[in-house]
Design an enzyme around this catalytic site. Structure first.
Site, mmCIF file in Angstrom:
data_model
loop_
_atom_site.group_PDB
_atom_site.id
_atom_site.type_symbol
_atom_site.label_atom_id
_atom_site.label_comp_id
_atom_site.label_asym_id
_atom_site.label_seq_id
_atom_site.Cartn_x
_atom_site.Cartn_y
_atom_site.Cartn_z
ATOM 1 N N TYR A 17 99.130 79.697 34.308
ATOM 2 C CA TYR A 17 99.264 79.070 32.987
ATOM 3 C C TYR A 17 100.737 78.819 32.684
ATOM 4 O O TYR A 17 101.120 77.717 32.265
ATOM 5 C CB TYR A 17 98.608 79.953 31.917
ATOM 6 C CG TYR A 17 98.687 79.352 30.541
ATOM 7 C CD1 TYR A 17 97.883 78.272 30.191
ATOM 8 C CD2 TYR A 17 99.580 79.844 29.596
ATOM 9 C CE1 TYR A 17 97.967 77.702 28.929
ATOM 10 C CE2 TYR A 17 99.667 79.282 28.337
ATOM 11 C CZ TYR A 17 98.860 78.214 28.006
ATOM 12 O OH TYR A 17 98.954 77.645 26.760
ATOM 13 N N GLU A 39 93.578 78.954 21.295
ATOM 14 C CA GLU A 39 94.509 79.588 20.359
ATOM 15 C C GLU A 39 93.773 80.213 19.177
ATOM 16 O O GLU A 39 94.116 81.314 18.742
ATOM 17 C CB GLU A 39 95.568 78.599 19.875
ATOM 18 C CG GLU A 39 96.547 78.161 20.938
ATOM 19 C CD GLU A 39 97.407 79.278 21.522
ATOM 20 O OE1 GLU A 39 97.507 80.376 20.916
ATOM 21 O OE2 GLU A 39 97.974 79.054 22.602
ATOM 22 N N TRP A 47 96.555 87.269 24.757
ATOM 23 C CA TRP A 47 96.400 86.007 25.460
ATOM 24 C C TRP A 47 95.703 86.234 26.797
ATOM 25 O O TRP A 47 94.940 85.404 27.262
ATOM 26 C CB TRP A 47 97.761 85.333 25.629
ATOM 27 C CG TRP A 47 97.671 83.959 26.197
ATOM 28 C CD1 TRP A 47 98.268 83.521 27.349
ATOM 29 C CD2 TRP A 47 96.966 82.830 25.672
ATOM 30 N NE1 TRP A 47 97.958 82.189 27.569
ATOM 31 C CE2 TRP A 47 97.157 81.752 26.538
ATOM 32 C CE3 TRP A 47 96.177 82.641 24.544
ATOM 33 C CZ2 TRP A 47 96.608 80.496 26.333
ATOM 34 C CZ3 TRP A 47 95.618 81.386 24.331
ATOM 35 C CH2 TRP A 47 95.835 80.331 25.224
#
Length: 181
Positions: A17, A39, A47
């Site tokens: 990522y 998000e 995350w």
């Protein structure tokens, strides 16, 4: 606290990522919608949790198909809330479905979600947050900031000495050209 550029390299989820998505400009609405969904679902969680569940989110939300998600009713909502592969939070699920409809309206009015973002560029973080709060559900300062950093509208995704930063600058993210719309 360490910067993402120190923590991510080599990590099985954060590494790809960080190296190939985070901070790069995004042109297509499906990817922008995916980032918004991720998000929103990260709120209150790590995350890493979201990245581990990313494929399950992709399946659950039918490849982040905006039109399909906007049309979800009670049966799809119940299916999502029963899906152990994703984050089963009613407020987040409801926000994703609602926001898909908002994206459709923005597409109808502006041609694309990307065009709507470009129309408002450049804004500072606080102005972006106000705009998102007026437009979408479940979008606070952290969600908006990360969404816009991850898609190239706000700077700060990478340190200047991070090797990925040069590739991001070469991709011409909107934040690097604040005078263009």
């Amino acid at each position: 606290m360490s910067h993402y550029c120190e923590l991510a390299p080599g990590h099985p989820f954060h590494g790809p990522y960080h190296d190939h998505e985070y901070g790069f400009p995004v042109d297509d609405d499906r990817t922008l919608f995916e980032r918004l969904v991720l998000e929103i679902n990260q709120a209150g969680l790590s995350w890493l949790t979201v990245l581990k569940k990313r494929e399950a989110f992709r399946v659950a939300f039918e490849g982040f198909d905006i039109e399909r998600v906007a049309g979800y009713g009670e049966a799809e909502r119940a299916r999502l809330l029963a899906d152990a592969g994703i984050i089963r939070n009613r407020r987040k699920v409801d926000a994703v479905i609602h926001n898909a409809g908002v994206v459709q309206a923005l597409q109808a009015e502006h041609g694309s979600l990307r065009a709507w973002l470009d129309l408002h560029h450049p804004l500072d973080h606080a102005a972006w947050v106000r705009l998102f709060k007026r437009t979408f559900r479940f979008t606070g300062p952290e969600i908006v900031g990360e969404l816009l950093m991850s898609t190239g509208y706000l700077p700060g995704a990478h340190r200047d000495d991070c090797p990925v930063q040069a590739r991001i600058l070469a991709a011409a993210p909107p934040w690097a050209h604040p005078d263009t719309q």
